[in-house]
Scaffold this active site. Structure first.
Site, PDB file in Angstrom:
ATOM      1  N   ARG A  55      19.246 -46.546  14.149  1.00 57.18           N
ATOM      2  CA  ARG A  55      19.441 -47.960  13.872  1.00 57.18           C
ATOM      3  C   ARG A  55      18.287 -48.444  12.997  1.00 57.18           C
ATOM      4  O   ARG A  55      17.125 -48.070  13.205  1.00 57.18           O
ATOM      5  CB  ARG A  55      19.498 -48.785  15.165  1.00 57.18           C
ATOM      6  CG  ARG A  55      20.806 -48.629  15.954  1.00 57.18           C
ATOM      7  CD  ARG A  55      21.972 -49.266  15.231  1.00 57.18           C
ATOM      8  NE  ARG A  55      23.221 -49.195  15.989  1.00 57.18           N
ATOM      9  CZ  ARG A  55      24.159 -48.294  15.809  1.00 57.18           C
ATOM     10  NH1 ARG A  55      23.975 -47.317  14.905  1.00 57.18           N
ATOM     11  NH2 ARG A  55      25.284 -48.326  16.510  1.00 57.18           N
ATOM     12  N   GLU A  79      20.678 -54.819   7.356  1.00 56.45           N
ATOM     13  CA  GLU A  79      21.924 -54.427   6.681  1.00 56.45           C
ATOM     14  C   GLU A  79      22.830 -55.628   6.458  1.00 56.45           C
ATOM     15  O   GLU A  79      22.964 -56.475   7.339  1.00 56.45           O
ATOM     16  CB  GLU A  79      22.661 -53.380   7.525  1.00 56.45           C
ATOM     17  CG  GLU A  79      22.005 -52.021   7.477  1.00 56.45           C
ATOM     18  CD  GLU A  79      22.846 -50.947   8.160  1.00 56.45           C
ATOM     19  OE1 GLU A  79      24.083 -51.059   8.158  1.00 56.45           O
ATOM     20  OE2 GLU A  79      22.254 -50.014   8.712  1.00 56.45           O
ATOM     21  N   HIS A 115      24.860 -46.152   5.469  1.00 56.46           N
ATOM     22  CA  HIS A 115      25.316 -46.087   6.860  1.00 56.46           C
ATOM     23  C   HIS A 115      26.585 -45.232   6.972  1.00 56.46           C
ATOM     24  O   HIS A 115      27.628 -45.695   7.451  1.00 56.46           O
ATOM     25  CB  HIS A 115      25.579 -47.497   7.406  1.00 56.46           C
ATOM     26  CG  HIS A 115      25.468 -47.571   8.906  1.00 56.46           C
ATOM     27  ND1 HIS A 115      25.027 -48.691   9.568  1.00 56.46           N
ATOM     28  CD2 HIS A 115      25.742 -46.663   9.884  1.00 56.46           C
ATOM     29  CE1 HIS A 115      25.048 -48.482  10.878  1.00 56.46           C
ATOM     30  NE2 HIS A 115      25.477 -47.248  11.079  1.00 56.46           N
TER      31      HIS A 115
END
Length: 388
Positions: free
Chosen positions: A277, A306, A324
């Site tokens: 993460r 993000e 991602h």
């Protein structure tokens, strides 16, 4: 399939005569997941809104005044507002289309009696492979070389052209020795004869035994035996490892786990990989470290804010950055969709919660043999749900 509008949001409608209404906030790959929901008597409405990330207002509009279940995304803020709207619409099930659920305030779902599903068990090797790809792309300067070639700059072989790091027989460090961290560690140890150091609050005895057994096998063939050691602190891993790969959960203890102070404890030519993460790394501190240490390299699949990156990161040639995509294989993404659909369909059908770590019976094999259970409900215990 037909098209319609739900509260002003365009949707694709499947099985329009289904008695149970399930909203899916983004189109999902594969078709097994859709068969699961329609077989359970669900009318499925999939958002066709052009926004990449839906606002809470649009999700509330999708839910409307009658909605039995939702499959949502890790980019959405599922808390009291959305769970309250879902409960008011008669909702009884929610599943995150992700194994992680730091975007979900699970206690607020529990407060209104809504089970929260997630999709573990199909991302392990896929995510570990992407972390491995980032490791070697960064260490061997693959992206820099690719840009150099495409730019027409290559004039011939040179001894000093894009010299990178050899990782064979080096030390790999992992922070977080769960399923994905273990899979990545095995790839580095087995494939590249790396020694392993790791930090995790809980010992991974299986992994330690595996590496030691592999070391004995190597020694029996006349090769150097690999070693493994669990470190007492994150700092020990950072100081010793040539590559550090992050595989920890995101919580209050791991937010900015990697900060300026800890970056400065790493080797000057180390490689840092993050496919966990984004906020686990203080991204601004990482940018400053990359700028000040050109031989230090990073491979990043996730980012603190993000879809934005911190200023300067895009200009760091010693960082490999991808959007991602750690779980982005068709088998995995379609499997995640199936698990999410099974969570919702089973919950709405009154089936129990699966109580085994292996979720492949849901994903592979004949459709008729999919277990009559919800694969993974994270608040099952709190809600007192029956276990299969």
């Amino acid at each position: 399939m037909s098209t319609a509008s739900a509260g002003g949001v365009p949707v694709e409608v499947h099985n329009p005569n289904g008695a149970l209404r399930v909203v899916v906030t983004k189109a999902l790959p594969g078709d097994r997941w859709l068969k699961v929901l329609t077989a359970a008597g669900c009318r499925v409405e999939v958002s066709a809104d052009p926004d990449t990330i839906l606002s809470n207002a649009k999700i509330r509009a999708l839910i409307g005044d009658k909605c039995n279940g939702v499959i949502g995304q890790l980019t959405e803020d599922w808390g009291a507002e959305l769970f309250g709207a879902l409960k008011a619409a008669g909702g009884r099930a929610y599943s995150n289309y992700a194994v992680g659920y730091n975007n979900v305030k699970v206690p607020e779902a529990t407060n209104v009696g809504i089970p929260v599903g997630n999709t573990p068990g199909v991302l392990t090797e896929t995510t570990a492979e992407l972390a491995l790809a980032l490791t070697f792309a960064a260490a061997r300067r693959v992206v820099e070389g690719d840009e150099f070639m495409r730019g027409g700059h290559y004039k011939g072989w040179l001894p000093t052209l894009f010299v990178g790091n050899l990782l064979q027989n080096k030390t790999v460090g992992i922070i977080g020795a769960g399923r994905i961290g273990t899979a990545y560690a095995r790839m580095m140890v087995e494939g590249h004869k790396c020694d392993l150091v790791y930090y995790d609050p809980y010992p991974n005895q299986w992994l330690e035994d595996y590496v030691r057994d592999y070391g004995k096998l190597l020694a029996s063939k006349g090769e150097r035996a690999v070693t493994v050691r669990r470190c007492d602190t994150v700092e020990e891993v950072l100081r010793q490892a040539d590559v550090v790969s992050l595989h920890c959960n995101l919580d209050d203890q791991t937010r900015h786990l990697i900060n300026a102070e800890r970056l400065n404890q790493m080797k000057p030519d180390a490689v840092l990989v993050n496919a966990a993460r984004g906020p686990v790394i203080d991204e601004a501190a990482l940018v400053a470290h990359l700028q000040a240490n050109p031989n230090f390299r990073a491979g990043l699949d996730v980012f603190e804010d993000e879809p934005e990156m911190k200023p300067g990161l895009a200009q760091c040639k010693n960082a490999v950055i991808v959007p991602h995509i750690a779980s982005a294989t068709l088998w995995t993404r379609a499997g995640m969709a199936t698990l999410a659909a099974c969570n919702v369909a089973a919950t709405l059908s009154g089936h129990p919660v699966w109580n085994k770590p292996d979720v492949l019976p849901f994903v592979d094999g004949p459709f008729e043999q999919i277990p009559k259970a919800a694969p993974s409900i994270v608040n099952a215990k709190e809600l007192g749900l029956q276990m299969a």
